[in-house]
Motif scaffolding. Sequence first.
Motif, mmCIF file in Angstrom:
data_model
loop_
_atom_site.group_PDB
_atom_site.id
_atom_site.type_symbol
_atom_site.label_atom_id
_atom_site.label_comp_id
_atom_site.label_asym_id
_atom_site.label_seq_id
_atom_site.Cartn_x
_atom_site.Cartn_y
_atom_site.Cartn_z
ATOM 1 N N MET A 1 0.895 -1.104 0.099
ATOM 2 C CA MET A 1 -0.337 0.192 0.012
ATOM 3 C C MET A 1 1.108 1.420 0.101
ATOM 4 S SD MET A 1 -3.210 0.393 0.109
ATOM 5 C CE MET A 1 -4.489 -0.434 0.414
ATOM 6 N N MET A 2 2.122 1.088 0.821
ATOM 7 C CA MET A 2 2.696 2.407 0.784
ATOM 8 C C MET A 2 3.392 2.770 -0.572
ATOM 9 S SD MET A 2 3.432 4.133 3.380
ATOM 10 C CE MET A 2 4.779 4.754 4.599
ATOM 11 N N ASN A 3 3.771 1.582 -1.085
ATOM 12 C CA ASN A 3 4.407 1.942 -2.407
ATOM 13 C C ASN A 3 3.292 2.584 -3.235
ATOM 14 O OD1 ASN A 3 6.826 1.015 -1.581
ATOM 15 N ND2 ASN A 3 6.187 -1.193 -2.581
ATOM 16 N N ASN A 4 2.114 2.239 -3.378
ATOM 17 C CA ASN A 4 1.179 2.929 -4.078
ATOM 18 C C ASN A 4 1.019 4.263 -4.022
ATOM 19 O OD1 ASN A 4 0.800 0.452 -5.758
ATOM 20 N ND2 ASN A 4 -0.899 -0.189 -4.568
ATOM 21 N N GLU A 5 0.811 4.544 -2.495
ATOM 22 C CA GLU A 5 0.573 5.869 -1.873
ATOM 23 C C GLU A 5 1.899 6.764 -2.535
ATOM 24 O OE1 GLU A 5 -0.215 6.083 2.187
ATOM 25 O OE2 GLU A 5 -1.878 4.793 1.886
ATOM 26 N N LEU A 6 3.207 6.144 -2.432
ATOM 27 C CA LEU A 6 4.351 7.263 -2.973
ATOM 28 C C LEU A 6 4.266 7.365 -4.531
ATOM 29 C CD1 LEU A 6 7.158 5.347 -0.892
ATOM 30 C CD2 LEU A 6 6.133 7.546 -0.603
ATOM 31 N N LEU A 7 3.798 6.144 -5.067
ATOM 32 C CA LEU A 7 3.669 6.336 -6.607
ATOM 33 C C LEU A 7 2.776 7.414 -6.838
ATOM 34 C CD1 LEU A 7 3.768 2.686 -7.992
ATOM 35 C CD2 LEU A 7 5.371 4.688 -8.292
ATOM 36 N N GLU A 8 1.546 7.274 -6.182
ATOM 37 C CA GLU A 8 0.427 8.444 -6.617
ATOM 38 C C GLU A 8 1.125 9.872 -6.199
ATOM 39 O OE1 GLU A 8 -2.420 8.502 -7.988
ATOM 40 O OE2 GLU A 8 -1.729 6.461 -8.367
ATOM 41 N N ILE A 9 1.677 10.112 -4.897
ATOM 42 C CA ILE A 9 2.095 11.308 -4.630
ATOM 43 C C ILE A 9 3.381 11.681 -5.747
ATOM 44 C CG2 ILE A 9 3.523 12.420 -2.795
ATOM 45 C CD1 ILE A 9 2.267 10.578 -0.669
ATOM 46 N N LEU A 10 4.185 10.730 -5.838
ATOM 47 C CA LEU A 10 5.138 11.064 -6.913
ATOM 48 C C LEU A 10 4.622 11.552 -8.387
ATOM 49 C CD1 LEU A 10 8.216 11.286 -7.589
ATOM 50 C CD2 LEU A 10 8.009 8.925 -8.369
ATOM 51 N N ARG A 11 3.338 10.762 -8.702
ATOM 52 C CA ARG A 11 2.918 11.103 -9.891
ATOM 53 C C ARG A 11 2.224 12.542 -10.010
ATOM 54 N NH1 ARG A 11 0.015 5.674 -10.957
ATOM 55 N NH2 ARG A 11 1.581 4.613 -11.873
ATOM 56 N N SER A 12 1.634 13.020 -8.830
ATOM 57 C CA SER A 12 0.898 14.120 -8.571
ATOM 58 C C SER A 12 1.984 15.228 -8.448
ATOM 59 C CB SER A 12 0.381 14.094 -7.045
ATOM 60 O OG SER A 12 -0.313 15.402 -6.851
ATOM 61 N N VAL A 13 3.106 14.990 -7.806
ATOM 62 C CA VAL A 13 4.154 16.247 -7.884
ATOM 63 C C VAL A 13 4.703 16.386 -9.123
ATOM 64 C CG1 VAL A 13 6.483 16.643 -7.058
ATOM 65 C CG2 VAL A 13 4.725 15.570 -5.271
ATOM 66 N N LEU A 14 5.046 15.416 -9.932
ATOM 67 C CA LEU A 14 5.716 15.410 -11.416
ATOM 68 C C LEU A 14 4.277 16.207 -12.122
ATOM 69 C CD1 LEU A 14 7.082 12.082 -11.789
ATOM 70 C CD2 LEU A 14 8.472 14.059 -11.849
ATOM 71 N N ASN A 15 3.129 15.660 -12.238
ATOM 72 C CA ASN A 15 2.279 16.405 -13.134
ATOM 73 C C ASN A 15 2.326 17.749 -12.544
ATOM 74 O OD1 ASN A 15 1.529 14.011 -14.524
ATOM 75 N ND2 ASN A 15 -0.041 13.614 -13.105
ATOM 76 N N GLU A 16 2.194 18.141 -11.427
ATOM 77 C CA GLU A 16 2.222 19.420 -10.904
ATOM 78 C C GLU A 16 3.449 20.196 -11.228
ATOM 79 O OE1 GLU A 16 2.508 21.497 -6.592
ATOM 80 O OE2 GLU A 16 0.969 19.962 -6.745
ATOM 81 N N LYS A 17 4.421 19.649 -11.531
ATOM 82 C CA LYS A 17 5.823 20.345 -11.873
ATOM 83 C C LYS A 17 5.720 20.451 -13.322
ATOM 84 C CE LYS A 17 7.549 21.115 -7.723
ATOM 85 N NZ LYS A 17 7.638 22.597 -7.306
ATOM 86 N N LEU A 18 5.313 19.293 -14.026
ATOM 87 C CA LEU A 18 5.479 19.359 -15.535
ATOM 88 C C LEU A 18 4.328 20.299 -16.217
ATOM 89 C CD1 LEU A 18 6.474 15.694 -16.022
ATOM 90 C CD2 LEU A 18 7.980 17.702 -16.250
ATOM 91 N N GLU A 19 3.284 20.449 -15.519
ATOM 92 C CA GLU A 19 2.199 21.111 -16.087
ATOM 93 C C GLU A 19 2.494 22.506 -16.501
ATOM 94 O OE1 GLU A 19 -2.258 22.930 -14.940
ATOM 95 O OE2 GLU A 19 -1.120 21.686 -13.730
ATOM 96 N N PRO A 20 3.404 23.286 -15.924
ATOM 97 C CA PRO A 20 3.650 24.890 -16.739
ATOM 98 C C PRO A 20 4.673 24.484 -17.751
ATOM 99 C CG PRO A 20 4.476 24.787 -14.473
ATOM 100 C CD PRO A 20 3.863 23.475 -14.734
#
Length: 107
Positions: free
Chosen positions: A1-20
């Motif tokens: 579970m922890m890995n999935n949560e970390l993956l989701e957080i990582l995806r969210s951060v990457l999406n947020e940083k890559l959006e601009p």
Amino acid sequence: MMNNELLEILRSVLNEKLEPFNKRLDAIEQHGKEMNKRLEVIRQDGKEMNKRLDGIDKDLKDLKSGQERLSQNIIESLGLYSEKIADHVDNKTAELNKRVFAVETEI
């Protein structure tokens, strides 16, 4: 579970940083499309200008040719008129000489 949560957080951060960057790339792509449209208009204008220049070149050649013919016609006409004037003067001179001869003969 922890890995999935970390993956989701990582995806969210990457999406947020890559959006601009994605937005900027989209804007650049849009500008590129607009530039391509403008270039196509310029190409079409260039083709139209070439057609006009070709027409002007043809008209200029026709004008030069007509001017040469006109010059030749003027020269020929002046030659003919000069001959007619010379013939007229010769005829009048001959008549005058006849009159002078007739007067001299009577004297």
